[in-house]
Design an enzyme around this catalytic site. Sequence first.
Site, PDB file in Angstrom:
ATOM      1  CB  SER A   1       0.930   8.382  10.199  1.00  0.00           C
ATOM      2  OG  SER A   1       1.210   8.270  11.586  1.00  0.00           O
TER       3      SER A   1
ATOM      4  CD  GLU B   1      10.909   4.209  15.912  1.00  0.00           C
ATOM      5  OE1 GLU B   1       9.752   4.422  16.330  1.00  0.00           O
ATOM      6  OE2 GLU B   1      11.160   3.904  14.752  1.00  0.00           O
TER       7      GLU B   1
ATOM      8  NE  ARG C   1       6.714  -0.698  12.667  1.00  0.00           N
ATOM      9  CZ  ARG C   1       5.903   0.267  12.204  1.00  0.00           C
ATOM     10  NH1 ARG C   1       6.378   1.278  11.511  1.00  0.00           N
ATOM     11  NH2 ARG C   1       4.619   0.238  12.482  1.00  0.00           N
TER      12      ARG C   1
ATOM     13  NE  ARG D   1      -2.336  -1.074   3.592  1.00  0.00           N
ATOM     14  CZ  ARG D   1      -2.814  -2.171   4.177  1.00  0.00           C
ATOM     15  NH1 ARG D   1      -3.924  -2.718   3.756  1.00  0.00           N
ATOM     16  NH2 ARG D   1      -2.200  -2.718   5.197  1.00  0.00           N
TER      17      ARG D   1
ATOM     18  CG  HIS E   1       8.028   6.142  13.687  1.00  0.00           C
ATOM     19  ND1 HIS E   1       8.167   4.847  14.101  1.00  0.00           N
ATOM     20  CD2 HIS E   1       7.094   6.099  12.699  1.00  0.00           C
ATOM     21  CE1 HIS E   1       7.363   4.053  13.409  1.00  0.00           C
ATOM     22  NE2 HIS E   1       6.691   4.798  12.548  1.00  0.00           N
TER      23      HIS E   1
HETATM   24  O1  3PY Z   1       1.245   3.343  11.585  1.00  0.00           O
HETATM   25  C1  3PY Z   1       2.372   2.863  11.462  1.00  0.00           C
HETATM   26  O2  3PY Z   1       2.579   1.666  11.727  1.00  0.00           O
HETATM   27  C2  3PY Z   1       3.472   3.705  11.053  1.00  0.00           C
HETATM   28  O3  3PY Z   1       4.580   3.454  11.396  1.00  0.00           O
HETATM   29  C3  3PY Z   1       3.227   4.878  10.170  1.00  0.00           C
HETATM   30  O4  3PY Z   1       4.310   5.740  10.135  1.00  0.00           O
END
Ligand code: 3PY
Length: 315
Positions: free
Chosen positions: A283, A261, A232, A151, A280
Amino acid sequence: MSPNCRFLVPTAVVFVRRRVGERMISACVVPKHGGGSVMVWGCFAGDTDGTIISIDLCSGPNLKVISTLSVGFDHMAMDEIKKRGVRVGYTPDVLTDATAELTVALLLATARRLPEGVVEVKNGGWSTWKPLWLCGYGLSGSTVGVIGLGRIGIAIARRLKPFGVKRLLYSGRTAKSYAAEVEGEYVPLDTLVSESDFVVVSCALTPETQGLCNKDFFSKMKNTAVFINTSRGAVVNQEDLYQALSSGQIACAGLDVTTPEPLPTDHPLLTLDNCVVLPHIGSATYSTRGIMAELSANNLLAGLQGTDMPSELKF
Ligand SMILES: O=C(O)C(=O)CO
């Protein structure tokens, strides 16, 4: 509520315990790995900075539903979850565009050395025009290799193509029919690694991909190649990446994900000018996080009500 509790993403989720017939069942919202805060309700514990320790050790027998504010689920003990029949809601699709955009931003920032340029402007390093000062690498006429054309991978490829990318290679478990849209060529990983000017990692973390980008991998990349990882951190062997970057084996790297992280501020990767590390934020747009929050709340509520979740992980 557990003394370990740190509040709270997203605030919209309020139903964490519910009586179903005779039974009280518990549910929780979990942020993705390193996400910073965990909703904890008795059955589920986080450590002091909110990172989940381990669902198998910490959750009680009443746990029936987990709703994670992420598309990734590698932060959860899936074997234990399966064994216990816990339902899991997650947030695919809704963060694809934001994550793909961030990947393009990171790729350009890394390849065109934007963070270095910003520092030079501020510290007085910007003097007379010099032909090769802060030169980097451009996408026009390049070969881009995407590892994992899922995706998010295809969304990245769609955005990169209009920059004049000449060849779009991809590798993964299977060839994808939708790759035709970006004229994607399905190639063995070794071919992708050795022929790409930009290697973009967009695959899920699995036992097969863990540590995939290691010494051997970097040794096959071009000296002028740019490495980008927004999937990741554990897909990359960071010691090997550090060696590859500091020795000039590869040109530069942009990472939105690391192990651990947050990355400790004294980590060797942070000493390198040719490594751009982000916290990170794939999103992290206001609208995407809002939609993710709503979806995870609805997943949770559906799980508690015993109805179909809008996005339930099938395993
Ligand atoms: O939602 C997730 O798993 C993410 O790492 C998006 O950056």
